[in-house]
Design a protein around this motif. Structure first.
Motif, PDB file in Angstrom:
ATOM      1  N   ALA A   1       0.818  -1.215   0.000  1.00  0.00           N
ATOM      2  CA  ALA A   1       0.000   0.000   0.000  1.00  0.00           C
ATOM      3  C   ALA A   1       0.852   1.264   0.000  1.00  0.00           C
ATOM      4  O   ALA A   1       0.365   2.333  -0.386  1.00  0.00           O
ATOM      5  N   PHE A   2       2.114   1.166   0.419  1.00  0.00           N
ATOM      6  CA  PHE A   2       2.997   2.331   0.463  1.00  0.00           C
ATOM      7  C   PHE A   2       3.945   2.432  -0.725  1.00  0.00           C
ATOM      8  O   PHE A   2       4.600   3.454  -0.892  1.00  0.00           O
ATOM      9  N   GLN A   3       4.077   1.385  -1.522  1.00  0.00           N
ATOM     10  CA  GLN A   3       5.182   1.367  -2.466  1.00  0.00           C
ATOM     11  C   GLN A   3       5.019   2.342  -3.629  1.00  0.00           C
ATOM     12  O   GLN A   3       5.915   2.494  -4.449  1.00  0.00           O
ATOM     13  N   GLY A   4       3.914   3.075  -3.670  1.00  0.00           N
ATOM     14  CA  GLY A   4       3.779   4.119  -4.670  1.00  0.00           C
ATOM     15  C   GLY A   4       4.807   5.227  -4.517  1.00  0.00           C
ATOM     16  O   GLY A   4       4.951   6.057  -5.420  1.00  0.00           O
ATOM     17  N   PHE A   5       5.559   5.262  -3.390  1.00  0.00           N
ATOM     18  CA  PHE A   5       6.596   6.285  -3.229  1.00  0.00           C
ATOM     19  C   PHE A   5       7.598   6.232  -4.367  1.00  0.00           C
ATOM     20  O   PHE A   5       8.212   7.244  -4.731  1.00  0.00           O
ATOM     21  N   ARG A   6       7.779   5.057  -4.961  1.00  0.00           N
ATOM     22  CA  ARG A   6       8.775   4.918  -6.017  1.00  0.00           C
ATOM     23  C   ARG A   6       8.355   5.625  -7.296  1.00  0.00           C
ATOM     24  O   ARG A   6       9.202   5.898  -8.166  1.00  0.00           O
ATOM     25  N   GLU A   7       7.057   5.933  -7.448  1.00  0.00           N
ATOM     26  CA  GLU A   7       6.619   6.611  -8.658  1.00  0.00           C
ATOM     27  C   GLU A   7       7.209   8.008  -8.744  1.00  0.00           C
ATOM     28  O   GLU A   7       7.463   8.519  -9.827  1.00  0.00           O
ATOM     29  N   GLY A   8       7.428   8.648  -7.592  1.00  0.00           N
ATOM     30  CA  GLY A   8       8.062   9.953  -7.592  1.00  0.00           C
ATOM     31  C   GLY A   8       9.475   9.901  -8.133  1.00  0.00           C
ATOM     32  O   GLY A   8       9.996  10.901  -8.643  1.00  0.00           O
ATOM     33  N   ILE A   9      10.108   8.739  -8.021  1.00  0.00           N
ATOM     34  CA  ILE A   9      11.462   8.556  -8.542  1.00  0.00           C
ATOM     35  C   ILE A   9      11.422   8.178 -10.019  1.00  0.00           C
ATOM     36  O   ILE A   9      12.124   8.754 -10.853  1.00  0.00           O
ATOM     37  N   ASN A  10      10.576   7.220 -10.348  1.00  0.00           N
ATOM     38  CA  ASN A  10      10.545   6.734 -11.724  1.00  0.00           C
ATOM     39  C   ASN A  10       9.941   7.721 -12.712  1.00  0.00           C
ATOM     40  O   ASN A  10      10.281   7.716 -13.893  1.00  0.00           O
ATOM     41  N   PHE A  11       9.027   8.587 -12.237  1.00  0.00           N
ATOM     42  CA  PHE A  11       8.486   9.635 -13.098  1.00  0.00           C
ATOM     43  C   PHE A  11       9.253  10.949 -12.920  1.00  0.00           C
ATOM     44  O   PHE A  11       8.916  11.949 -13.547  1.00  0.00           O
ATOM     45  N   GLY A  12      10.277  10.954 -12.045  1.00  0.00           N
ATOM     46  CA  GLY A  12      10.981  12.188 -11.727  1.00  0.00           C
ATOM     47  C   GLY A  12      11.637  12.847 -12.910  1.00  0.00           C
ATOM     48  O   GLY A  12      11.765  14.070 -12.964  1.00  0.00           O
ATOM     49  N   GLY A  13      12.079  12.051 -13.879  1.00  0.00           N
ATOM     50  CA  GLY A  13      12.704  12.612 -15.065  1.00  0.00           C
ATOM     51  C   GLY A  13      11.744  13.411 -15.910  1.00  0.00           C
ATOM     52  O   GLY A  13      12.163  14.130 -16.826  1.00  0.00           O
TER      53      GLY A  13
END
Length: 619
Positions: free
Chosen positions: A226-238
């Motif tokens: 439920a928390f792992q969406g934090f990685r989207e800020g990294i993967n879409f960061g570019g």
């Protein structure tokens, strides 16, 4: 001073359309999906009322991981960054292993959201049409044939939304995310009208399954998921206009917002439990995933209250049961496509995966691959409760790379500007690493059997595909090594606990360790100097996974009623193993060719420009 590393031509084609707010909404929108709808029940089934502690603990662990990624991602804002960073610290073998694992985690995450939509809507679909989408079994609820067809349809819907492009995704997702936040808030507010304090003190007490279950719930019930969406800020960061500010806000801020939401939802759900409506004997927490509420936990809690307002709101919740998982599903499919894009940029996949649609600005071939692979996972895991442990553990394996990145890149690339510098990294970096390794251990022995079996397939793929592609070994030798490994590895897994269990576990484990070690030593022997250095730098992750796998068999989360290493001694031992692996990983990091190939003479862009615009010199 270098302001940032260069980008590929495909990187420049990915449109920088996302504001800081939009990037944070993407992270929050990814988190508030099927997890909050099912995890309140599945986590309660594992730990009882003490699951509230599990949610709080998980939020702290995820923030520790996110802070480590925040330093790297603001320094090197890259689309598909979580996959691309390990190549810079430990070389291409380790990077390939992490990439392979993230593929497994990514495609199953999309599958989870499709399963969530179908399972939550199954009740009213059957009432309206007579078509049965799910069936109850010992593992919870599983999709029937028509249910799998509906799940595949949802996958096609996620695909279509991603094809529209990142600009649409960023703007439209804000409205979806607001909806996805308002509905859970209204849900826990209304559930408090049915609050029964006795559910927290009776029926076995606050921790009916013991303290160890608190940690087990973090890994196997959907909490970390439920928390792992934090990685989207990294993967879409570019694709953010101001990556330095946006990435930090998206990673840490999104976890804090959703943590408050999840804890309040869990408290209200525990307080609303009606054992008679569930069809269960009071206090039989572990049976909740096969009870009458398993298919639609929060809806059933509202509907069984007997309060008209709550029952009416239940209809709104059923609508959200499509919107929330669907909103997360299309984001995770886009995330998976960007992960494959990142692998292609590192030349771990064919160049076609790095091609970006000039019209929509998205890596279209990665979307197709995620669609196909995600649908295939419906066959072995036809239900949300069956797939959650595997998805969480494989995702956590990839997060092992986050903690060591900070000290390694500070040592090997001190010239890079760091817009966000992690304070107290001597504590936070090993803590972030331990957060990932402990979640892997807490997943338990049954889950780790599948994780280990799939994780080490990367050894064969590296030998047969990646190493020859980069000139590390000859193609013929690599194909023979890779094929030979799989010819032994697959029958070995069938003979082990994942299959027929004809081999005693000590013999099975020793055989796996010998096969993996022998294969890697052989690849090391026939590789060039760079290939040998890459394999040497990755031994720590092999040792860590195998050590945790061995401990899980004899620890509190293994199959034995009386474990040789009971809780908390097994958890302390696992933490010790994790700390040893962390310092080994930091020592193993080096200035890799991918890192050394980054330009050191790039001019500092103007203040109005993003470091993303620095020209590329492909390594």
């Amino acid at each position: 001073m270098t302001h940032g590393p260069p980008r590929t031509d495909s990187d420049r084609q990915l449109r920088r359309e996302l504001s800081s707010q939009q990037l944070m909404f993407i992270s929050i929108g990814s988190m508030v999906g099927s997890g909050w709808m099912f995890a309140v029940l599945s986590a309660g089934a594992v730990a009882g009322p003490a699951v509230i502690v599990s949610w709080t603990l998980a939020a702290g662990l995820i923030i520790a991981m996110a802070l480590n990624y925040a330093e790297t991602a603001t320094m090197l804002p890259r689309t598909g960054g979580i996959i691309r960073y390990p190549y810079l610290t430990h070389g291409r073998f380790f990077g390939f292993m992490m990439s392979w694992t993230l593929i497994l985690a990514g495609v199953t995450t999309v599958s989870m959201e499709a399963l969530g939509v179908v399972q939550y809507s199954a009740g009213y679909v059957e009432r309206w049409t007579g078509v049965r989408l799910v069936a109850a079994d010992g593992a919870g609820t599983s999709l029937t044939g028509p249910g799998i067809a509906c799940a595949i349809t949802m996958m096609l819907f996620f695909f279509a939304l991603n094809v529209v492009g990142v600009r649409f995704l960023g703007r439209f997702n804000q409205w979806i995310t607001w909806w996805k936040l308002v509905i859970p808030v209204l849900t826990f507010t209304l559930l408090f009208f049915t609050f029964k304090g006795s559910n927290f003190t009776g029926q076995g007490g606050f921790a009916p399954n013991g303290s160890g279950a608190i940690f087990n719930a973090v890994a196997v019930s959907g909490i970390v998921f439920a928390f792992q969406g934090f990685r989207e800020g990294i993967n879409f960061g570019g694709e953010a206009r101001n990556p330095q500010r946006a990435i930090l806000l998206a990673t840490v801020g999104s976890v804090l917002v959703t943590a408050v939401l999840y804890v309040l939802l869990q408290i209200s759900f525990i307080g609303a439990i009606d054992w008679e409506s569930m069809g269960l004997t009071p206090g039989h927490w572990s049976q909740m995933t096969s009870g009458a509420w398993a298919g639609q936990p929060l809806f059933e809690a509202l509907d069984s209250s007997g309060i008209a307002l709550l029952g009416a709101f239940g209809s709104v919740l059923l609508v959200d049961a499509v919107i929330s998982p669907a909103g997360s599903g299309w984001l995770y499919m886009g995330d998976g496509a960007r992960g494959l894009y990142g692998m292609a940029v590192q030349r771990s996949l064919p160049k076609a995966f790095a091609k970006v649609s000039p019209r929509t600005g998205v890596p279209w071939l990665g979307l197709v691959a995620n669609l196909v692979l995600g649908c295939l996972f419906f066959l072995p895991f036809p239900g949300w409760y069956q797939l959650i442990g595997f998805t969480t553990a494989t995702a956590s394996l990839t997060y092992l790379a986050g903690g060591p990145q900070v000290p390694i890149l500070r040592r090997t690339a001190p010239e890079l500007e760091r817009p966000f510098r992690l304070r107290g990294s001597a504590v936070m970096s090993p803590l972030g690493f331990l957060a990932a390794s402990m979640v892997v251990y807490w997943a338990g022995f049954p889950v780790l059997c599948g994780v280990v079996a799939s994780f080490f397939v990367a050894v064969a793929l590296y030998a047969g595909i990646q190493a020859p592609a980069h000139g590390r070994i000859r193609l013929r030798s690599g194909l023979m090594l890779g094929a030979g490994f799989l010819l032994v590895w697959i029958p070995l897994q069938v003979a082990g606990p994942l299959g027929r269990s004809v081999l005693p576990f000590p013999i099975f484990w020793a055989s796996c360790a010998a096969l993996i070690g022998g294969a890697l030593l052989t690849v090391w022997q026939v590789s060039d100097e760079q290939g040998r250095q890459e394999i040497t730098a990755a031994w720590w992750v092999v040792a860590l996974v195998m050590a945790l796998f061995l401990l899980s068999r004899y620890g509190a989360y293994g199959p034995q009623p009386t474990a040789p290493f009971p809780f908390p001694y097994d958890t302390l031992l696992a933490a010790g193993i994790g700390l040893a692996a962390y310092y080994w990983a930091v020592r193993s990091g080096y200035r890799t060719p991918d890192l050394a190939g980054l330009r050191s003479d790039a001019p500092i862009p103007a203040a109005t420009q993003s470091p993303e615009r620095t020209p590329l010199r492909t390594p």
